[in-house]
Design a protein around this motif. Sequence first.
Motif, PDB file in Angstrom:
ATOM      1  N   SER A  42      59.791  16.091  56.874  1.00  0.00           N
ATOM      2  CA  SER A  42      59.201  17.070  57.793  1.00  0.00           C
ATOM      3  C   SER A  42      59.250  18.472  57.196  1.00  0.00           C
ATOM      4  O   SER A  42      60.025  18.760  56.294  1.00  0.00           O
ATOM      5  CB  SER A  42      59.886  17.030  59.154  1.00  0.00           C
ATOM      6  N   THR A  43      58.392  19.301  57.711  1.00  0.00           N
ATOM      7  CA  THR A  43      58.284  20.691  57.277  1.00  0.00           C
ATOM      8  C   THR A  43      58.443  21.585  58.492  1.00  0.00           C
ATOM      9  O   THR A  43      57.788  21.371  59.510  1.00  0.00           O
ATOM     10  CB  THR A  43      56.909  20.961  56.616  1.00  0.00           C
ATOM     11  N   SER A  44      59.314  22.562  58.388  1.00  0.00           N
ATOM     12  CA  SER A  44      59.511  23.532  59.462  1.00  0.00           C
ATOM     13  C   SER A  44      58.709  24.783  59.129  1.00  0.00           C
ATOM     14  O   SER A  44      58.710  25.250  57.994  1.00  0.00           O
ATOM     15  CB  SER A  44      60.997  23.869  59.590  1.00  0.00           C
ATOM     16  N   ARG A  45      58.004  25.314  60.124  1.00  0.00           N
ATOM     17  CA  ARG A  45      57.185  26.505  59.928  1.00  0.00           C
ATOM     18  C   ARG A  45      57.704  27.637  60.811  1.00  0.00           C
ATOM     19  O   ARG A  45      58.108  27.411  61.937  1.00  0.00           O
ATOM     20  CB  ARG A  45      55.739  26.215  60.275  1.00  0.00           C
ATOM     21  N   SER A  46      57.641  28.836  60.281  1.00  0.00           N
ATOM     22  CA  SER A  46      58.068  30.009  61.031  1.00  0.00           C
ATOM     23  C   SER A  46      57.111  30.258  62.190  1.00  0.00           C
ATOM     24  O   SER A  46      55.892  30.140  62.034  1.00  0.00           O
ATOM     25  CB  SER A  46      58.106  31.237  60.115  1.00  0.00           C
ATOM     26  N   THR A  53      57.424  28.408  55.184  1.00  0.00           N
ATOM     27  CA  THR A  53      57.795  27.039  55.501  1.00  0.00           C
ATOM     28  C   THR A  53      59.074  26.634  54.784  1.00  0.00           C
ATOM     29  O   THR A  53      59.460  27.243  53.784  1.00  0.00           O
ATOM     30  CB  THR A  53      56.690  26.051  55.079  1.00  0.00           C
ATOM     31  N   ASP A  55      60.811  22.772  53.693  1.00  0.00           N
ATOM     32  CA  ASP A  55      60.794  21.315  53.750  1.00  0.00           C
ATOM     33  C   ASP A  55      62.185  20.828  54.099  1.00  0.00           C
ATOM     34  O   ASP A  55      63.165  21.218  53.475  1.00  0.00           O
ATOM     35  CB  ASP A  55      60.339  20.730  52.416  1.00  0.00           C
ATOM     36  N   LEU A  56      62.262  19.982  55.120  1.00  0.00           N
ATOM     37  CA  LEU A  56      63.534  19.432  55.573  1.00  0.00           C
ATOM     38  C   LEU A  56      63.608  17.984  55.084  1.00  0.00           C
ATOM     39  O   LEU A  56      62.755  17.179  55.410  1.00  0.00           O
ATOM     40  CB  LEU A  56      63.621  19.487  57.097  1.00  0.00           C
ATOM     41  N   SER A 110      55.505  17.452  54.776  1.00  0.00           N
ATOM     42  CA  SER A 110      54.950  16.662  55.890  1.00  0.00           C
ATOM     43  C   SER A 110      53.448  16.467  55.757  1.00  0.00           C
ATOM     44  O   SER A 110      52.887  15.582  56.402  1.00  0.00           O
ATOM     45  CB  SER A 110      55.277  17.308  57.237  1.00  0.00           C
TER      46      SER A 110
END
Length: 173
Positions: A42-46, A53, A55-56, A110
């Motif tokens: 998954s990728t977290s975005r601000s 971003t 990457d988790l 992601s």
Amino acid sequence: MARVLVVGAGLTGGACAALLRGAPLGRIAVWDKARGAGGRMSTSRSARDAACTADLGAQYITLETERAAPRRSFYEELLSHGILKPLTAPIEGMVVKEGSYNYMAPQGISSVVKYYLKQSDADVFYEQHVTRISLRDGKWEVSRKMGPPEQFDIVILTMPVPQILQLQGDIVN
């Protein structure tokens, strides 16, 4: 036509749904307990800046020469669509095997999963936490935390094993 459910919208679930697209099964649904695609990719975005971003989980993907043959077409497809690009920057502590190739995803890791989900043409539903799978009159009844149970002819579990082991119902047997 069979009603098919893929549980998990990570890489395995997305690729599985994409590979099933051409099969004469009927409509495919993908359920995931998270708010979006990716799973362990998954990728977290601000919230303030979409270009910011993180990457988790996986930050890059490696293609090892000795395992390349059956997977090369997947990599070539992702490269041709700009989903993956060769990793050119060094990563501290990374062990590079001779003959292996490392790739990164410019739109976030992601994006690989999202690409496969889009290719699958499946009906994708998030925040669908599966809790129980029971066999009822030859069909699989799938229960979730919220919403009524639904019946499917085929259920494919692609989530991590610890999550599968938490499921209740006939899946235990």
